[in-house]
Scaffold this motif. Structure first.
Motif, PDB file in Angstrom:
ATOM      1  N   GLN A 128     -54.336 -13.264 -48.518  1.00 18.17           N
ATOM      2  CA  GLN A 128     -53.645 -14.861 -47.981  1.00 18.17           C
ATOM      3  C   GLN A 128     -52.182 -15.011 -48.545  1.00 18.17           C
ATOM      4  O   GLN A 128     -52.260 -14.296 -49.993  1.00 18.17           O
ATOM      5  CB  GLN A 128     -54.795 -15.631 -48.703  1.00 18.17           C
ATOM      6  CG  GLN A 128     -56.101 -16.080 -47.700  1.00 18.17           C
ATOM      7  CD  GLN A 128     -56.595 -17.257 -48.555  1.00 18.17           C
ATOM      8  OE1 GLN A 128     -56.253 -17.855 -49.811  1.00 18.17           O
ATOM      9  NE2 GLN A 128     -57.980 -17.465 -47.643  1.00 18.17           N
ATOM     10  N   ASP A 146     -58.053 -11.532 -43.975  1.00 20.50           N
ATOM     11  CA  ASP A 146     -57.923 -12.771 -44.437  1.00 20.50           C
ATOM     12  C   ASP A 146     -55.900 -13.218 -44.815  1.00 20.50           C
ATOM     13  O   ASP A 146     -56.263 -12.922 -45.469  1.00 20.50           O
ATOM     14  CB  ASP A 146     -58.809 -13.896 -45.291  1.00 20.50           C
ATOM     15  CG  ASP A 146     -58.037 -15.191 -44.694  1.00 20.50           C
ATOM     16  OD1 ASP A 146     -57.491 -15.532 -44.492  1.00 20.50           O
ATOM     17  OD2 ASP A 146     -58.782 -15.933 -45.606  1.00 20.50           O
ATOM     18  N   SER A 148     -54.085 -15.570 -44.152  1.00 19.53           N
ATOM     19  CA  SER A 148     -53.566 -16.610 -43.459  1.00 19.53           C
ATOM     20  C   SER A 148     -52.143 -16.797 -44.598  1.00 19.53           C
ATOM     21  O   SER A 148     -52.172 -16.350 -45.690  1.00 19.53           O
ATOM     22  CB  SER A 148     -54.680 -17.476 -43.980  1.00 19.53           C
ATOM     23  OG  SER A 148     -55.466 -17.395 -43.399  1.00 19.53           O
ATOM     24  N   THR A 165     -59.086 -10.699 -38.003  1.00 17.80           N
ATOM     25  CA  THR A 165     -58.056 -11.273 -38.457  1.00 17.80           C
ATOM     26  C   THR A 165     -57.994 -12.369 -38.789  1.00 17.80           C
ATOM     27  O   THR A 165     -57.084 -12.982 -37.621  1.00 17.80           O
ATOM     28  CB  THR A 165     -56.830 -10.125 -38.875  1.00 17.80           C
ATOM     29  OG1 THR A 165     -57.790  -8.721 -38.400  1.00 17.80           O
ATOM     30  CG2 THR A 165     -56.092  -9.959 -40.185  1.00 17.80           C
ATOM     31  N   LYS A 166     -57.292 -13.629 -39.957  1.00 21.49           N
ATOM     32  CA  LYS A 166     -57.565 -14.343 -39.669  1.00 21.49           C
ATOM     33  C   LYS A 166     -55.359 -14.682 -39.493  1.00 21.49           C
ATOM     34  O   LYS A 166     -55.364 -14.013 -40.940  1.00 21.49           O
ATOM     35  CB  LYS A 166     -57.763 -15.012 -40.754  1.00 21.49           C
ATOM     36  CG  LYS A 166     -59.844 -15.293 -40.397  1.00 21.49           C
ATOM     37  CD  LYS A 166     -60.110 -16.302 -41.812  1.00 21.49           C
ATOM     38  CE  LYS A 166     -62.252 -15.870 -41.422  1.00 21.49           C
ATOM     39  NZ  LYS A 166     -62.595 -16.396 -42.552  1.00 21.49           N
ATOM     40  N   GLN A 168     -53.412 -17.519 -39.804  1.00 24.51           N
ATOM     41  CA  GLN A 168     -53.506 -18.857 -39.692  1.00 24.51           C
ATOM     42  C   GLN A 168     -52.085 -19.011 -40.170  1.00 24.51           C
ATOM     43  O   GLN A 168     -51.781 -18.431 -41.766  1.00 24.51           O
ATOM     44  CB  GLN A 168     -54.644 -19.502 -39.896  1.00 24.51           C
ATOM     45  CG  GLN A 168     -55.346 -19.854 -39.136  1.00 24.51           C
ATOM     46  CD  GLN A 168     -56.850 -18.811 -39.322  1.00 24.51           C
ATOM     47  OE1 GLN A 168     -56.303 -17.674 -40.138  1.00 24.51           O
ATOM     48  NE2 GLN A 168     -57.792 -18.899 -38.007  1.00 24.51           N
TER      49      GLN A 168
END
Length: 181
Positions: A128, A146, A148, A165-166, A168
């Motif tokens: 992140q 993650d 993000s 895979t995130k 966002q």
């Protein structure tokens, strides 16, 4: 077989156990799949040391860095094996239920801009808010990571494994994700 799945073998049939490798490259030959790979587990502190080392040696790859750390970590090199920097979730066998108590490598907010991360393993890692501006992520494995709010501006991520895979709110501009999956 990648070390992060060894504890999951109880859930996989015997016929699949010898074949499954989450770092498999789609379209690779059978011979390529037989190549020896040695994963070197790295931590956030190792990532920070890598980034510091890149200040004086900007062409240093994460895998070369991991190879250099093997002796200090007490890891014996496997002859002929390709060394892969491994930031993946790992099983903590000190927990009551190690199968479900994986430990996530937290790389939150690190700046990997212009760094050579080709082939590195980030399975399930916390990426992140990381910056990957103009980084080389070709053939890296980010499966289940993650990412993000990460910044992938100008990244080269050809043949990268992005399954689950995130991403966002991630920034993806002028990036090459050719054949990524």
């Amino acid at each position: 077989m990648h070390p992060s799945v060894i504890g999951n073998l109880l859930m996989v049939s015997d016929s699949v156990r010898n074949k499954y490798d989450p770092a498999y490259r789609r379209g690779s030959s059978q011979e390529k799949g037989q190549d020896k790979t040695q994963y070197v587990r790295l931590s956030r502190e190792d990532a920070e040391s890598y980034l510091k080392a890149c200040e004086s040696n900007p062409d240093l790859s994460i895998n070369e860095f991991a190879k250099g750390l093997m002796q200090s970590k007490g890891i014996e090199a496997v002859v002929g094996a390709k060394v892969v920097a491994d930031f993946s979730v790992h099983i903590d066998e000190t927990q009551d239920n190690p199968l479900y108590d994986g430990v996530v490598t937290d790389l939150f907010g690190l700046d990997f801009s212009k760094r050579d991360l080709r082939g590195a393993c980030f399975v399930g890692a916390n990426l992140q808010d990381c910056k990957f501006n103009n980084a080389k992520l070709d053939q890296a494995t980010l499966e289940g990571a993650d990412a993000s709010r990460a910044d992938f501006t100008g990244v080269s991520a050809k043949d990268t494994n992005l399954q689950a895979t995130k991403i966002q709110s991630a920034v993806i501009e002028n990036a090459d994700f050719s054949r990524a999956y």
